[in-house]
Design a protein around this motif. Structure first.
Motif, PDB file in Angstrom:
ATOM      1  N   ASP A   1       0.907  -1.479   0.207  1.00 41.02           N
ATOM      2  CA  ASP A   1       0.012   0.154  -0.011  1.00 41.02           C
ATOM      3  C   ASP A   1       0.726   0.925   0.029  1.00 41.02           C
ATOM      4  O   ASP A   1       1.670   1.822   1.191  1.00 41.02           O
ATOM      5  N   ALA A   2       1.555   1.991  -1.303  1.00 36.02           N
ATOM      6  CA  ALA A   2       1.887   2.834  -1.502  1.00 36.02           C
ATOM      7  C   ALA A   2       2.184   4.681  -0.783  1.00 36.02           C
ATOM      8  O   ALA A   2       2.238   4.969  -0.337  1.00 36.02           O
ATOM      9  N   PRO A   3       0.264   4.461  -0.756  1.00 33.23           N
ATOM     10  CA  PRO A   3      -0.342   5.697  -0.633  1.00 33.23           C
ATOM     11  C   PRO A   3      -0.210   6.329   1.253  1.00 33.23           C
ATOM     12  O   PRO A   3       0.439   6.609   2.161  1.00 33.23           O
ATOM     13  N   THR A   4      -0.082   4.693   1.910  1.00 33.42           N
ATOM     14  CA  THR A   4       0.106   4.955   3.435  1.00 33.42           C
ATOM     15  C   THR A   4       1.576   5.020   3.723  1.00 33.42           C
ATOM     16  O   THR A   4       1.640   6.064   4.621  1.00 33.42           O
ATOM     17  N   VAL A   5       2.436   5.007   2.671  1.00 30.81           N
ATOM     18  CA  VAL A   5       3.444   5.130   3.263  1.00 30.81           C
ATOM     19  C   VAL A   5       4.372   5.932   2.943  1.00 30.81           C
ATOM     20  O   VAL A   5       4.820   6.738   3.998  1.00 30.81           O
ATOM     21  N   LYS A   6       3.300   6.618   1.683  1.00 31.30           N
ATOM     22  CA  LYS A   6       4.180   8.733   1.893  1.00 31.30           C
ATOM     23  C   LYS A   6       3.707   9.012   2.463  1.00 31.30           C
ATOM     24  O   LYS A   6       4.435  10.491   3.371  1.00 31.30           O
ATOM     25  N   ARG A   7       2.228   8.776   3.195  1.00 31.97           N
ATOM     26  CA  ARG A   7       1.578   9.715   3.949  1.00 31.97           C
ATOM     27  C   ARG A   7       2.337   9.480   4.819  1.00 31.97           C
ATOM     28  O   ARG A   7       2.305  10.883   6.014  1.00 31.97           O
ATOM     29  N   THR A   8       2.720   8.540   5.569  1.00 30.42           N
ATOM     30  CA  THR A   8       3.310   8.106   6.877  1.00 30.42           C
ATOM     31  C   THR A   8       4.559   9.062   6.719  1.00 30.42           C
ATOM     32  O   THR A   8       5.283   9.997   7.257  1.00 30.42           O
ATOM     33  N   LEU A   9       5.530   9.444   6.231  1.00 29.33           N
ATOM     34  CA  LEU A   9       6.335  10.267   5.451  1.00 29.33           C
ATOM     35  C   LEU A   9       6.059  11.421   6.091  1.00 29.33           C
ATOM     36  O   LEU A   9       7.461  12.126   6.500  1.00 29.33           O
ATOM     37  N   LEU A  10       5.218  11.509   5.262  1.00 31.48           N
ATOM     38  CA  LEU A  10       4.927  13.143   4.806  1.00 31.48           C
ATOM     39  C   LEU A  10       4.643  13.779   6.872  1.00 31.48           C
ATOM     40  O   LEU A  10       5.292  15.158   6.679  1.00 31.48           O
TER      41      LEU A  10
ATOM     42  N   ASP B   1      18.088   9.059  16.407  1.00 33.89           N
ATOM     43  CA  ASP B   1      17.987   6.754  15.355  1.00 33.89           C
ATOM     44  C   ASP B   1      16.177   7.569  14.273  1.00 33.89           C
ATOM     45  O   ASP B   1      16.127   7.201  13.073  1.00 33.89           O
ATOM     46  N   TYR B   2      15.802   8.163  15.288  1.00 28.64           N
ATOM     47  CA  TYR B   2      14.194   8.142  14.282  1.00 28.64           C
ATOM     48  C   TYR B   2      14.455   8.878  13.154  1.00 28.64           C
ATOM     49  O   TYR B   2      13.616   8.401  12.005  1.00 28.64           O
ATOM     50  N   SER B   3      15.204  10.476  13.146  1.00 28.84           N
ATOM     51  CA  SER B   3      15.262  11.174  11.799  1.00 28.84           C
ATOM     52  C   SER B   3      16.104   9.920  10.613  1.00 28.84           C
ATOM     53  O   SER B   3      15.988  10.129   9.674  1.00 28.84           O
ATOM     54  N   PHE B   4      17.128   9.300  11.138  1.00 28.98           N
ATOM     55  CA  PHE B   4      17.695   7.869  10.405  1.00 28.98           C
ATOM     56  C   PHE B   4      16.668   7.747   9.075  1.00 28.98           C
ATOM     57  O   PHE B   4      16.920   7.329   8.219  1.00 28.98           O
ATOM     58  N   TYR B   5      15.892   6.979  10.329  1.00 23.51           N
ATOM     59  CA  TYR B   5      15.720   5.898   9.985  1.00 23.51           C
ATOM     60  C   TYR B   5      14.360   6.262   8.517  1.00 23.51           C
ATOM     61  O   TYR B   5      14.092   5.939   7.972  1.00 23.51           O
ATOM     62  N   TRP B   6      14.532   7.675   8.618  1.00 24.67           N
ATOM     63  CA  TRP B   6      13.002   8.801   8.148  1.00 24.67           C
ATOM     64  C   TRP B   6      13.784   8.406   6.994  1.00 24.67           C
ATOM     65  O   TRP B   6      13.262   8.533   5.311  1.00 24.67           O
ATOM     66  N   PHE B   7      14.619   8.703   6.453  1.00 24.80           N
ATOM     67  CA  PHE B   7      15.727   8.945   5.038  1.00 24.80           C
ATOM     68  C   PHE B   7      15.971   7.444   4.641  1.00 24.80           C
ATOM     69  O   PHE B   7      15.871   7.422   3.583  1.00 24.80           O
ATOM     70  N   LEU B   8      16.229   6.378   5.378  1.00 25.16           N
ATOM     71  CA  LEU B   8      16.280   5.519   4.699  1.00 25.16           C
ATOM     72  C   LEU B   8      15.302   5.220   4.189  1.00 25.16           C
ATOM     73  O   LEU B   8      14.814   3.711   3.163  1.00 25.16           O
ATOM     74  N   GLY B   9      13.926   5.537   4.480  1.00 24.03           N
ATOM     75  CA  GLY B   9      12.381   4.884   4.561  1.00 24.03           C
ATOM     76  C   GLY B   9      12.001   5.845   2.849  1.00 24.03           C
ATOM     77  O   GLY B   9      11.298   5.054   2.250  1.00 24.03           O
ATOM     78  N   ILE B  10      12.768   6.840   2.690  1.00 24.97           N
ATOM     79  CA  ILE B  10      12.514   7.352   1.323  1.00 24.97           C
ATOM     80  C   ILE B  10      13.224   6.408   0.570  1.00 24.97           C
ATOM     81  O   ILE B  10      12.173   6.269  -0.809  1.00 24.97           O
TER      82      ILE B  10
END
Length: 724
Positions: free
Chosen positions: A349-358, A375-384
């Motif tokens: 489900d790609a839209p939920t990934v985008k919504r969460t990152l934004l 560490d949670y800032s870094f996971y955000w980069f990796l997720g993109i």
């Protein structure tokens, strides 16, 4: 005569031809604004024992004044309907339309339709529906138009305005305002009811989430609901984590639905005075995602683990990917990063990934780490970048890249004299829930995530056509990686040490940086082997008790080819929860605990979440490392299938992609694969050359073979597996 018949047929066809339908429109807004708004709404629903419990970090808001526009070329005039959330004006070719029009008429030719919307309480949003003039993500929008008018009344023909493409959640009903968005519900009944004091204990059969409904409520007094993921919690009226109290004064029977959704399996209904109720049911609230990924094998316990993991993950998939359904229901970046990976092997489900990152990133300026955790800032980069790799959606990377830059600028500004990161006021270094885990000094785990994030920035800079940025981030990443091994690698321990304090290595070796270094592929083959034996398989190194970090530990072992070992660990760890009656997987599981000790956390007897997204990691492990499917280039244009039974007799499953599924079946004699996408490479080990019709078999090293997989074709491969 033939021509006459043709004309007659054309006339008849024209009489019965289907009408031309208008293009599909959707509600649109400034990108990221509705994601931020809805995450605020969702995260501020948290209560503990009836008290409001807000988040720990800065909450951003939407822009209150937004301009929308698009140019259209029309072959004929068009009537266009307008739906708006907020106060608005409308312009056609820069000329204002009087009042608050519900429809506008646009003449044939090239024209520009503009709407400017103000809304303080909800996100400024528009829905435009004509035959060809429709609102969608191709519209341009800005929160500041930077226009000026000279003394003659002429509007500037030069502007510093930055326009971006609109955001959307594919909300296609113009009569439902975006601010009214709700997840769907369906009624469910309790499976059993037992008398409990002045009421009853209702059991809904397994962990669930939704709104309790009281049927036939009547009388004067108080009705109370005590929720529990366990019967002990629901029956503990003074210690349960969540509850509802209703003051009743009803002469006639009435049904009542609780205003806030809750997580529970058990509900303890109690009443005093003359209050009575006919029955108690629930409205199950859920995200309407499609279950696409699958896994089944010869091991029935493993199949149960997979099914419960998928159910756990679905419960924690809501408007966004959240941590757990009982306690927080917040958008934690570290939890969400694992959810993204599980999602790619289940719902895709790609839209939920985008919504969460934004939603996580919020707005500039950056004043703290995401969720205040380094560490949670870094996971955000990796997720993109992972999102791009799995979906191929380059536009999203380009759109969010400026927000990546500003967050990385903030992080770069917090380096110490050694060019490393360490705790500063306002930071939270989390890593994991673990007793006596030091966060002092320069922690190697944080530097490792920092280096990976810089690599991610370099990759995303290229996708965003930022050549200078790509070179700069790449240089930073290489320099930091070299520094990590110079400062943290301990040859005698065959491992990265946990930290440095006062410019000196500590003696402590933990699993975290070492296991990440394996699947980041930062180690040499010799270093990987040393880490595996001296850290991951060493019982003297402090064990991990959370599914959160167990996820990464088992991934590192799978990346080293230890699927047989990992299979046993999954059965022991997740199977251990099932043996204790779990119907969803927990925030933490320590097999050394007994009885109600398993319910304790945060100094509270029922503080632990028994349904936590990070408990669902077998979905990812089984998809990537047993079925063996992973993308090589973006969007599965190319991919690998490297299946491993890991001690199973057989297994089968599907891995979803944006454009279809990849199916895999394997036993000890044959492998069947088929794919609807891209070009794949099947990699298998065999004592003799595998046999397959319609494909070439290449031996790439002794006993290892590759077979090219083309989309739309099914392959049956006979092979001779090596002796374990």
């Amino acid at each position: 005569m033939k021509n006459f018949n043709k004309i007659l047929l054309l006339l008849l066809f024209s009489c019965f031809a289907l009408p031309t339908f208008a293009q599909k429109a959707s509600w649109i807004w400034y990108p990221g604004d509705f994601d931020i708004y809805m995450s605020n709404v969702m995260q501020n629903r948290r209560t503990e024992r009836g008290s409001f419990f807000p988040v720990f970090w800065k909450m951003d808001s939407h822009y209150v004044l937004v301009d929308f526009h698009k140019e259209f070329s029309l072959t004929q005039p068009e009537e266009v309907k307008l739906f708006v959330e907020g106060t608005y004006n409308v312009k056609i070719d820069g000329q204002a339309v009087s009042g608050f029009p519900k429809t506008v008429n646009i003449p044939a030719g090239k024209h520009k339709l503009s709407l400017k919307v103000y809304s303080q309480g909800a996100v400024p949003a528009i829905f435009v529906q004509g035959k060809t003039v429709v609102s969608d993500e191709t519209w341009l929008t800005t929160f500041e138009d930077k226009e000026w008018i000279d003394q003659s009344g002429k509007v500037s023909d030069k502007s510093g305005t930055t326009f971006v493409t609109a955001g959307s959640w594919n909300l296609t009903d113009p009569t439902k305002l975006p601010s009214q968005f709700k997840l769907p519900t369906k009624p469910l009944q309790a499976v059993s009811k037992k008398k409990a004091e002045a009421g009853a204990l209702y059991d809904f059969g397994r962990e669930t989430f939704g709104f309790i409904k009281l049927h036939g409520l009547k009388g004067k007094g108080r009705a109370s609901l005590y929720y529990g993921e366990s019967p002990e919690e629901a029956l503990s009226t003074d210690k349960c984590e969540t509850l509802d109290h209703l003051d009743i004064d009803l002469a006639q029977k009435k049904d009542s639905i609780m205003p806030l959704s809750k997580a529970f399996r058990y509900v303890n209904y109690q009443a005093n005075g003359g209050v009575s109720v006919d029955s108690v049911s629930m409205l199950y609230e859920y995200a309407p995602v499609t279950e696409r990924g699958s896994f089944k094998s010869s091991d029935t316990e493993l199949n149960k683990i997979y099914d419960v993991a998928k159910y756990t993950f679905h419960l924690n998939t809501r408007e966004f990917f959240i941590d757990g359904i009982k306690r927080d229901r917040w958008v934690w970046s570290g939890d969400a990063y694992q959810s993204y990976l599980m999602n790619y092997y289940s719902f895709f489900d790609a839209p939920t990934v985008k919504r969460t990152l934004l939603a996580q990133r919020g707005k500039d300026p950056v004043t703290a780490h995401i969720n205040t955790i380094m560490d949670y800032s870094f996971y955000w980069f990796l997720g993109i970048y992972d999102y791009y790799k799995f979906t191929g959606d380059q536009k999203f990377v380009q759109d969010i890249y400026p927000r990546m830059q500003s967050l990385m600028t903030y992080i770069d500004g917090r380096k110490n004299k050694n060019g490393l990161l360490e705790w500063m006021p306002g930071d939270w270094i989390f890593i994991d829930w673990a007793d006596k885990l030091s966060k002092d000094g320069e922690v190697s785990f944080e530097q490792l995530l920092y280096a990976r994030s810089l690599e991610t920035m370099a990759l995303c800079a290229k996708l965003a056509n930022d050549t200078d940025g790509a070179a700069r981030y790449d240089k930073q990443a290489k320099e930091l990686k070299a520094k990590i091994f110079e400062l943290y690698w301990n040859q005698s321990k065959n491992a990265l040490v946990h930290s440095r304090i006062n410019d000196k290595q500590t003696d402590n070796v933990t699993r975290y940086a070492n296991m990440f270094g394996i699947f980041f592929d930062y180690f040499t083959p010799e270093q990987k082997l040393g880490v595996k034996n001296n850290v991951l398989l060493n019982d003297k190194v402090a064990k991990i008790t959370t599914p959160y970090m167990r996820f990464y530990e088992l991934e590192a072992l799978c990346a080293m080819g230890e699927q047989s070992y990992v299979l046993k660990e999954m059965k022991n760890y997740w199977g251990g929860m099932l043996k204790l009656g779990a119907t969803s997987f927990w925030e933490e599981y320590n097999p050394d605990k007994k009885g109600v000790e398993h319910l304790e956390m945060y100094g509270r007897p029922y503080g632990k979440s028994l349904c936590h997204a990070w408990g669902a990691s077998p979905i990812y492990l089984l998809g990537k490392y047993y079925l063996g499917v992973s993308p090589v280039t973006a969007g599965y244009e190319t991919y690998t299938i490297e299946p491993s039974l890991g001690g199973l007799e057989w297994m089968e499953g599907k891995v979803p992609t944006a454009n279809g599924d990849i199916s895999v079946y394997m036993n000890k004699k044959e492998i069947k694969v088929g794919s609807a996408v891209g070009t794949g490479t099947l990699k298998i080990k065999s004592k003799s050359k595998p046999a397959v019709k319609g494909a070439e078999v290449k031996e790439i090293s002794k006993g290892t073979y590759e077979i090219k997989i083309e989309k739309g074709k099914d392959y049956l491969v006979n092979y001779n597996p090596p002796t374990p």
